[in-house]
Structure formats: C-alpha cells, structure tokens
Design an enzyme around this catalytic site. Structure first.
Site, mmCIF file in Angstrom:
data_model
loop_
_atom_site.group_PDB
_atom_site.id
_atom_site.type_symbol
_atom_site.label_atom_id
_atom_site.label_comp_id
_atom_site.label_asym_id
_atom_site.label_seq_id
_atom_site.Cartn_x
_atom_site.Cartn_y
_atom_site.Cartn_z
ATOM 1 N N SER A 213 0.787 -1.229 0.000
ATOM 2 C CA SER A 213 0.000 0.000 0.000
ATOM 3 C C SER A 213 0.822 1.285 0.000
ATOM 4 O O SER A 213 0.251 2.356 -0.177
ATOM 5 C CB SER A 213 -0.943 0.021 1.200
ATOM 6 O OG SER A 213 -2.045 -0.782 0.912
ATOM 7 N N TYR B 158 -3.523 -2.715 -10.338
ATOM 8 C CA TYR B 158 -3.390 -2.334 -8.923
ATOM 9 C C TYR B 158 -2.474 -3.340 -8.194
ATOM 10 O O TYR B 158 -1.567 -2.946 -7.454
ATOM 11 C CB TYR B 158 -4.797 -2.283 -8.310
ATOM 12 C CG TYR B 158 -4.827 -2.322 -6.799
ATOM 13 C CD1 TYR B 158 -4.639 -1.153 -6.052
ATOM 14 C CD2 TYR B 158 -5.042 -3.515 -6.109
ATOM 15 C CE1 TYR B 158 -4.665 -1.194 -4.668
ATOM 16 C CE2 TYR B 158 -5.072 -3.552 -4.727
ATOM 17 C CZ TYR B 158 -4.882 -2.393 -4.012
ATOM 18 O OH TYR B 158 -4.899 -2.432 -2.641
ATOM 19 N N LYS C 184 0.367 3.353 -2.944
ATOM 20 C CA LYS C 184 -0.820 4.213 -3.078
ATOM 21 C C LYS C 184 -0.471 5.688 -2.916
ATOM 22 O O LYS C 184 -1.170 6.556 -3.430
ATOM 23 C CB LYS C 184 -1.876 3.795 -2.043
ATOM 24 C CG LYS C 184 -2.379 2.362 -2.255
ATOM 25 C CD LYS C 184 -3.274 1.898 -1.106
ATOM 26 C CE LYS C 184 -3.718 0.454 -1.289
ATOM 27 N NZ LYS C 184 -4.515 -0.044 -0.156
ATOM 28 N N VAL D 250 1.074 -3.782 3.773
ATOM 29 C CA VAL D 250 1.041 -5.102 4.423
ATOM 30 C C VAL D 250 2.314 -5.928 4.199
ATOM 31 O O VAL D 250 2.460 -6.997 4.789
ATOM 32 C CB VAL D 250 -0.196 -5.949 4.044
ATOM 33 C CG1 VAL D 250 -1.475 -5.339 4.578
ATOM 34 C CG2 VAL D 250 -0.271 -6.182 2.552
ATOM 35 N N TYR E 172 -4.935 3.120 7.947
ATOM 36 C CA TYR E 172 -6.274 2.529 8.004
ATOM 37 C C TYR E 172 -6.982 2.893 9.306
ATOM 38 O O TYR E 172 -6.911 4.028 9.754
ATOM 39 C CB TYR E 172 -6.207 0.998 7.834
ATOM 40 C CG TYR E 172 -5.407 0.623 6.620
ATOM 41 C CD1 TYR E 172 -5.828 1.037 5.364
ATOM 42 C CD2 TYR E 172 -4.231 -0.095 6.710
ATOM 43 C CE1 TYR E 172 -5.095 0.722 4.242
ATOM 44 C CE2 TYR E 172 -3.505 -0.418 5.584
ATOM 45 C CZ TYR E 172 -3.942 -0.003 4.368
ATOM 46 O OH TYR E 172 -3.231 -0.309 3.268
HETATM 47 N N1 GLU Z 1 -2.262 -5.091 -2.147
HETATM 48 C C1 GLU Z 1 -2.818 -5.102 -0.826
HETATM 49 C C2 GLU Z 1 -4.302 -5.420 -0.887
HETATM 50 O O1 GLU Z 1 -4.951 -4.980 -1.783
HETATM 51 C C3 GLU Z 1 -2.553 -3.790 -0.186
HETATM 52 C C4 GLU Z 1 -2.978 -3.729 1.257
HETATM 53 C C5 GLU Z 1 -1.976 -3.039 2.143
HETATM 54 O O2 GLU Z 1 -0.782 -2.977 1.876
HETATM 55 O O3 GLU Z 1 -2.397 -2.534 3.175
HETATM 56 O O4 GLU Z 1 -4.853 -6.089 -0.082
#
Ligand code: GLU
Length: 307
Positions: free
Chosen positions: A63, A191, A66, A261, A243
């Site tokens: 993430s 993605y 992002k 993650v 989050y």
């Molecule tokens: N590629 C992961 C997912 O879509 C990203 C989640 C993360 O890093 O928090 O679940």
C-alpha cells in the site's frame, strides 16, 4: 543530532519486538517472508543517509505504492478527483466493503483499497491503456528515487490477483454505482502490480524526499508536485495512512506516514527528512508491529514530530 547513534539504539531496543505480530498471509506469496527482519533508513536534504538492519533488502511495498499513484493522479486531476474518492479517514479495515455500499460507491480516501483501485482506474482512463499506466507509475517511482532499476514482483502480483476476490468485489461495487471507468479485472491486476513493486528502506526513504520537502526533491532539485498538493498528500497520510489505526499512529508517532502489508512504513518529517522502516510482522490492523514502535521511539528520542 547523532542520527546513526539513535538508529543503533532503536535497533537494539526493537529486537524483542521482532517476535510479535504476524506476517500477512492473505496474499500467499507474502506469507513466505521470514518474520524476524528489520530495517530503518532516514535521508537528509544534503543526501546523507543513515540506516540500520537489512536496509538493502527489497520487500513488497504494497500500500505504500498508493502514495505514489495518488500523487500521479493529483498531477493529472484537480478537484474532479474528489468526486470519485474522498479524503476522510475510514475508521474501517483497509479492504472493507460495508462502508462503500453505504456511501454509494465513493471510497472514503485514496489509501484504503477501494480508493486506491479507483485512483488506478482514473490513471488508466487518462493513459488509455493499463500497460502504459504501469509504465508511467514505474517511471515515476524510478524518477523520485533516482533509481532506474526498480521493478515489481510478478509472483506476488499474480498471487494477490488469484486471491483478490475482495478487491474485485470492491471494484465491481464501485462500478455498480457508476464510479468505475475501465475493465474491472484488468484494472485490479494493474493495482496488484503496483502493490507488488519491491524496494528497500534506502530506496523508499529516498523516494519520499519530494514529499518531505513540499513537492521538490532537495537533492535532485526536481519538482514532482506543487507545494499545495504535497501538503494535501501529507495531510492524507497523517489522517488515513494507517487505516483504522491512523488515529493511534498519529497519537504515538505524530508524523505523516503510510504503511503497507509487506511490513514497510514511510514517513515524512516535513522540511527535515524522510524515513522508511520495514519489519514484516504486522499488528492486528495490518501495520508493521516493530516498524510502528521504531517510529515512535524515533520521534520520542529526537523530538521530531509535527506536533
Ligand atoms: N495489495 C494489498 C491489498 O490490496 C494492499 C494492502 C496493504 O498494503 O495494506 O490487499
């Protein structure tokens, strides 16, 4: 300040924490990563870097990507982007479907999965094709990190896609509300690919310098985004970067930051430095257990927080 000494202290103090937490296993390829690993790097505006641990070992940035795709979307779009994605903390898990249904397919922010998938969708709409979009994302990350050899891990991307029903569901739900423009599986695959980019803490810390310095990398002197947009990205990192634990992270660490993650966290000390930390075992919110504690120790020892 003797940053190397501070990092060495953190490294020693963090060792007992490496036994706690759990490596992400909902993406099978990530479950294979050895848990007891740790690295931390900070970069100063004169280009000096300080590191401890496995700072040259690449990991899946997940993430953290992002932040980079949100930056690219802000380069292309202005206010109209906010019709598709908000900037409010979600208070929900990163992959939650419930809130998206209640809120008519408009994700709360660009850092929860639905928001990031909508951002990827907006990039594909602009570049007209998903391969071109991936190329632009990769080139951007190579430019901001001054590293031409960065790439993504095909195995991790494929593994996430194979188990990506929830992300596909988020995208389909957005489509049902009219908030999706491109082919759902192709967009979600793109993605997954940008989430599967691999970098180490030295590369990530370097890549975040432009955001720590108002959009302009103080080392290369290149401007990647306006200062007002850099301010906004930092604000979203502070309020939404972890989050449903974003409030707790701001409370304990006090820096704009984004986790993934894969166990990485990037943080900015605006006007001073950028930091990247990595330790793959996660806490119950999906954020690096030892990484979060290391950053808390860092801001406590140095007094460098935005508060
Ligand atoms: N590629 C992961 C997912 O879509 C990203 C989640 C993360 O890093 O928090 O679940």
């Amino acid at each position: 300040m003797n940053y190397q000494k501070i990092l060495d202290e953190i490294y020693a103090e963090i060792q007992p924490e490496l036994s706690y937490g759990k490596v992400a296993d909902y993406i099978p390829a990530l479950a294979e990563v050895e848990k007891k690993q740790f690295a931390m790097t900070l970069t100063l505006p004169d280009g000096t870097m300080y590191s401890v641990g496995d700072s040259q070992k690449r990991f899946s940035i997940q993430s953290i990507s992002k932040v980079f795709t949100f930056t690219l979307a802000l380069q292309l779009y202005s206010k109209e982007l906010y019709n598709r994605v908000g900037v409010e903390p979600s208070g929900n898990a990163f992959n939650s479907l419930v809130q998206l249904e209640y809120e008519n397919g408009i994700p709360r922010n660009p850092f929860i999965n639905a928001g990031a998938i909508a951002i990827t969708d907006s990039l594909i709409s602009h570049y007209k094709d998903e391969y071109k979009t991936l190329e632009v994302i990769m080139q951007f990350i190579r430019d901001i990190s001054c590293n031409p050899i960065l790439s993504f891990d095909q195995i991790v991307a494929k593994s996430e896609m194979e188990y990506g029903d929830r992300n596909l569901a988020l995208a389909r739900l957005m489509k049902s509300f009219g908030n999706f423009e491109n082919d759902v599986p192709k967009t979600v695959m793109m993605y997954c690919k940008h989430c599967a980019i691999t970098m180490n803490t030295e590369e990530l810390s370097r890549a975040m310098m432009f955001l720590a310095f108002g959009g302009t990398d103080p080392i290369s002197k290149k401007t990647f985004i306006s200062s007002s947009k850099a301010k906004r990205i930092n604000a979203v990192m502070l309020t939404c970067g972890h989050y449903d634990a974003s409030g707790e992270f701001a409370y304990h660490v006090g820096l704009p930051a984004k986790s993934g993650v894969g166990g990485g966290i990037v943080a900015t000390v605006p006007g001073t430095m950028s930091i990247a930390v990595w330790s793959p075992a996660l806490n119950k919110y999906g954020n690096s257990h030892a990484g979060t504690i290391a950053l808390e120790k860092f801001t406590t020892k140095t007094g460098l927080s935005i508060f």
